[in-house]
Design an enzyme around this catalytic site. Structure first.
Site: not given
Lengths: 448, 448, 448, 448
Positions: A8, A75, A147-148, A274, A279-281, A286, A320
């Protein structure tokens, strides 16, 4: 396929770097550099080295064959050595001479990481460019500073992106410095070149191999190069990711229905919801924020990998294998995505203007206090007048300037024209544009 | 007191830096630098600036008074400003002019961090010295190298510490570079110097303040300086801590009853276990490993702090109050402790020699294979002979050299004297001593 | 393939659960349960439901087709709906009726998790059994107990594994309880069943669907089921992994060359180190410890996923795509591996006996003090005698019992026979065997 | 004081539990329970036990004295034992009999944790109550539901809090179950009761002590009780904290200037920003979000603590000293704060109504499609009509119902009255109120 970096996320170029076949290829490149160096140092016949070098590609050394052998030997590097030996005929006996498995593994991984960082730097530079473009274009577009989550005083939209640009630039500077940490090692089973010494090679062999591969050798190593190197790189990856998260979060918030000052580009055939046309997601932003969580979680394991026991234990290995590709491929995806967002960013200055006015001019109270004080009013008095006027404006839902125009106290110090002038949002953006220019200049000359 | 950085861990000098009264002092120093700069720029009478500067210390501005005011205002910086104003008399009206709370908070914190890094660097340099001393002293002391917890081939004890020294050195180099990230800001409520601009001050005021305080200004900021700076510093703290963890873990393992090659110094009156005289518990090394876990856990929150919303939200504030002192004070404690351990480290070469011999010479198989090959034996044959001989030695619990002496195949290539010579552990330490010297040279010239 | 859960780790049954095609299958099962329930509730013709149910498998709805559509729509569930509609002919119009994408996604994921937990529980139960078998077999085999890596007082090897067994058992109990948290939801776009209400379905539809699928419905939901559920499950996965890490770490340490009391089974054709015959690398245990680091790192992102904004944001989505398979597949791998280790664990009682004697009986000092006190000696005196005697034994490298036999003070209270008896390691294993039995009994009756 | 849990955060009752003097007190309580039990079992004279019990309080055993002794012995429990012995006169010799340090430490810590959990449960229950109150009060107050930060379809404000309530309730249920994990141990130096066995006490002593203290004994232990117990508790603390974070984040977002549907209570004398009267900074909610980051970071170290070596190493000790108080005290602070916020939450239904209307009725498109389909229109047609109408409404900035009223296609299926009725926001809140009631009922009967 299971993991999203397999099915993906991530660009083809980054995914290729971490593909298991590519891992094999990197390791074969190290084996080739080894035998070539040994030949130069007179330890291996040149002809044999030539043959091995030719065969040391996944074309001849098939991944399936290596896996087959590994099934038996348990190995992975021994399996690769055996597979390379098989296809090298007589020359085969010179394969892997003086080497320890991790000479190959760690050096190959350093190559891989170097290339991966370079991909990140290239995409990061595009991101920097995108931010600078937006900064340039909107450096005078006034927007409320928040701010906040609350309206504070005005900035410009370009200034906001100048901030982002500078952060990204600094992240990249550091990541570029980190290329030094993509360091290999060729110092044998415990790091003291014991096997090489028998051949009288000193650390000359190591330097020659790294020279051919174009990476640093660790100044000293045990069976493995210092894991601090990986930790530093993964930390800086996580920090760059966090900066991108901030940009993505900003887009999400500016795209809120109630704010609507900017939004992700929205494809024609894309289904937001749909049945909800309104909506304009901001799904890409995200998605970025979600993947950055995963990238950040890669830091803890590499920090734990540092404290290997004695001349190494194997715990870093499995770790790793998961963490490095996850961190790099997801960051690559995140960068691709934010670049797509910013390149097509929908900016809506009229909504910026509308929102700026939401609090009826009260965000200019600070500016007006200063103006009054400059004209000679006591600070306390100025403060009190603006406090009361602001509350009145908000309570009656009228403009602050209207209230001030009717204030006898204010009138002693400021004419109606002065009030009009000083209360305009444009008059109080400070050095938004200058700072933006300064940052643009700073990075325009920067080269990867 | 509850938290161990308050009642148990950390040196007085580091604890002092993070004490809440010291925090107040740093903030007052910033207020002083502000008013002084404003005076130089002609915005405040010199006499008033002088008074404020004199009063801006915890001696006059009492912590209790600030807390008292904060109880009412619920705002810590406003409380400090009010308290400073109170004690400054007439001059009080010039306190905090043009400033936003976070101009003070962030700049003060940058000062604090700079001093804290300097403490770490100083102790880190002692640690580096301790490691180099051990490396120097034991550079020829042969010890078995261990990988996977298993005896591999010999190294020297000095070489082991040369590895540690180099890692610590590299950690310190990076931490020193990080001083650039201890950067303040004086750019107002949203970062664009709006308040300063009204006074026609540009960013001159910011540069002047930072100049007085001896720290960098962030090239651009919002209400706050970029949180990436803190993230970078905390990451590098965690990496240094991880390196120390490795050293401590090594001490713990070498001190195991069965290994006993080195141990922590053990005080006369120290109670290991009241009833177990045989015990030499490596409690300081264990303590280090425990505290390093906590230090590592400080990384995640600072990474999360990066993505503040818009021109800032407040989430970083509470978080940094916990994380910064915890990371610095615990690292300080960890460094003090490891320095004490290493300065008095008990090294037991005779046990190193005893352990080296545990596997009856079979750790020399690799060396012997190479010697046989050099003398002309086929690699496969040499490999097979050593494999069999090693198994025989281990099975019969006799020395490998004895088995080899009786091997006809080996005898064709190596005389008994050659076997004797090449099978000695000393003959196969590779470049342990040379690398150790090289690392010592590398760091001897390094200055903080 | 890149990620090791795709190319290296995990059993076929666990990997199958998280394969992207299986993900599709789970989602189709939910669509089938939906239309079937709607038919039962009279909202959809039975014949149409039958057709859709038949077609709702990856055999008809091809993964490639779904991906093709997603390329265009950029919405995975809409792509699936469209693909299912395509193959359902006339009945197609009843596909996905009343549903919101996440009704499908979350419910399918709950199914997936339930099955994944069941695989873990099954392997965990085998692990519990392996630990209990070892506990039973070696419940009387005396081994030194070690604290701080130092010899303390004796235990039995079985007792050690009784501890492990109990921890694993408790982990499993909790994980089994967690099945309740594998909860789906079918409550529409914001969780209040608005779409269903128009059809007069209440929450009956949700209950019916979950009933068919054999999972709980969340008691209340927004667009998504509470993310706390996933957080709980991943936390408990990480805890079980941590317990297994402890077992693996124990194997690694007991397999150390100097200790050699137990070791992983070692295959004939396995290459430990090509040239180091003496090595028995505990690579599977090390691998476990490495992978557990990664599993533990999965906790932070799921904790961050809890605080979604409003009725949901999408950040959890990308995050869960990585984290859930990584956590489950790696835990599955870790369990398979530890089971293989324990089923073939090589236990070497003679080395346990040898190591027990390493400190010349001084680990019995505590026991001897108590015996002397029981016979009437003052505690302080007893303590002092044993302290001195122990130091003497260690210094002269003779047995403690020899020293005690020559102690006049001791002779007043204990005969030589008593010393002999009480100083034997066997006499001081406490309730090792009884506790072991107790734990075996506790878990023998436990059922999944 | 340095750490904010010492100088800033946490309630007096929670801070008291973790104060170092209280830690001492808990340990003394365990010593008292020990000697009392030994007396009951006939091992210690009743009179002596009585004396020790009386003296075993911080009143007699001074913290300063314990610290003084620890300075010398470097062992905290031995210091406590010595200090208690000192004040117990002749009876002193019966202090700590048969005990190992960690019998005391771990059991005392279990007591501490039990009390701390109880404080959390009590505050959590108040939080649950606050959420239920809001849910009840506003169960019919219509508010727009938001997904992806975008307006979706309506919910009620009460329904939102019913969701929060249920999450908190479930968190508390689990935390209450966790009390079983606050388990002590009294099984000696390696967990097998060896010392007790010499006295013929079996595990009777342990059970008796735990009985007196009112906590469980671990079913089996080594020198320490299983660290999984702590890990489980800290995980559940982090999950509860994450739920609270979600609530706090919701408040922050609803309090945004552009949304303004709810806000924290705002004290009269509180200074939001000295010069920005319009600001209502949600500082408590932001503070919560910051502290929750720190709480979440406590999980990783306790997970690492699980895999102690052999019968224990000491790494958990330093780690738990930091982590446990930090997690509990910060959660306590977070709960206090959210309770204060919710108890005084300012809810502004008129802004909810205003925002609901922002998208001109287009959020009702889904509902209208369903209505049209119910009246017989084809789904595709209905979908298309609403898609077009919604775009028209948004483009022309008129109400969707106006567009629909003029739609001939719609008019065939729905009268103007029906359109009016079905397009009202109130008509599409689904089971918001019923679900809210259901959740209220579920928790009303729940007892701590």
């Amino acid at each position: 396929m299971i993991h999203p970096i397999d099915n993906r996320y991530g660009s083809p170029e980054m995914r290729a770097i971490f593909d298991e076949e590519k891992r094999l290829e990197y390791q074969l490149r190290v084996e080739a550099a080894l035998v070539e160096s040994l030949a130069e140092l007179g330890q291996v016949p040149a002809a044999a080295a030539k043959i091995i070098k030719e065969k040391a590609t996944p074309e001849f050394v098939k991944l399936e064959r290596v896996k087959e052998i590994e099934e038996i030997t348990r190995h992975d590097v021994m399996a690769l050595v055996k597979a390379l030996t098989e296809v090298s005929g007589e020359a085969g006996k010179y394969v892997h001479l003086t080497a320890t498995s991790y000479d190959i593994v760690d050096t190959a991984q350093a190559l891989q990481i170097k290339e991966a960082i370079n991909v990140i730097l290239a995409k990061g530079k595009i991101l920097l460019g995108n931010c600078l473009d937006i900064a340039q274009k909107y450096k005078d577009t006034v927007q409320v500073g928040r701010t906040h989550g609350q309206h504070a005083i005005p900035i410009t939209f370009g200034f906001k992106f100048a901030n982002f640009a500078d952060k990204i630039g600094e992240d990249l500077v550091r990541l570029k410095e980190d290329l030094r940490y993509a360091a290999g090692k060729f110092s044998g089973a415990v790091g003291n070149y014991a096997a090489q010494e028998i051949y009288g090679l000193g650390d000359e062999l190591e330097l020659r191999i790294m020279g051919k591969l174009g990476i640093n050798a660790a100044d000293i190593s045990t069976q493995v190069a210092p894991r601090e190197n990986l930790a530093r790189i993964v930390c800086d990856i996580a920090i760059l990711a966090a900066t991108v998260e901030q940009v993505a979060k900003e887009v999400r918030n500016l795209q809120r229905t109630e704010i609507a000052e900017a939004s992700e580009p929205f494809g024609k055939s894309q289904v937001g919801s749909s049945t909800m046309a309104q909506k304009r997601n901001p799904i890409n932003s995200e998605n970025i924020c979600g993947n950055v969580r995963v990238i950040r979680s890669c830091v803890a394991p590499v920090l734990e990998d540092v404290a290997l026991e004695h001349e190494r234990d194997l715990t870093n290995s499995a770790c790793e294998r998961s963490i490095l590709p996850t961190a790099f491929v997801l960051l690559d995806d995140v960068l691709t995505r934010i670049n797509k967002i910013l390149a097509g960013l929908v900016v809506i200055p009229e909504n910026m203007a509308k929102n700026l006015a939401l609090t009826r001019g009260t965000i200019m109270a600070e500016a007006m206090i200063t103006r009054l004080v400059q004209k000679g009013m006591g600070r306390q008095d100025a403060h009190e007048i603006l406090r009361q006027s602001s509350f009145e404006a908000l309570a009656k839902n009228i403009e602050l300037k209207e209230v001030l125009r009717n204030s006898e106290a204010a009138a002693k110090y400021l004419s109606k024209e002065e009030i009009e002038k000083h209360i305009s949002y444009n008059s109080y953006i400070g050095r938004s544009a200058e700072k933006t220019d300064q940052i643009i200049t700073k990075w325009q000359t920067w080269n990867l």
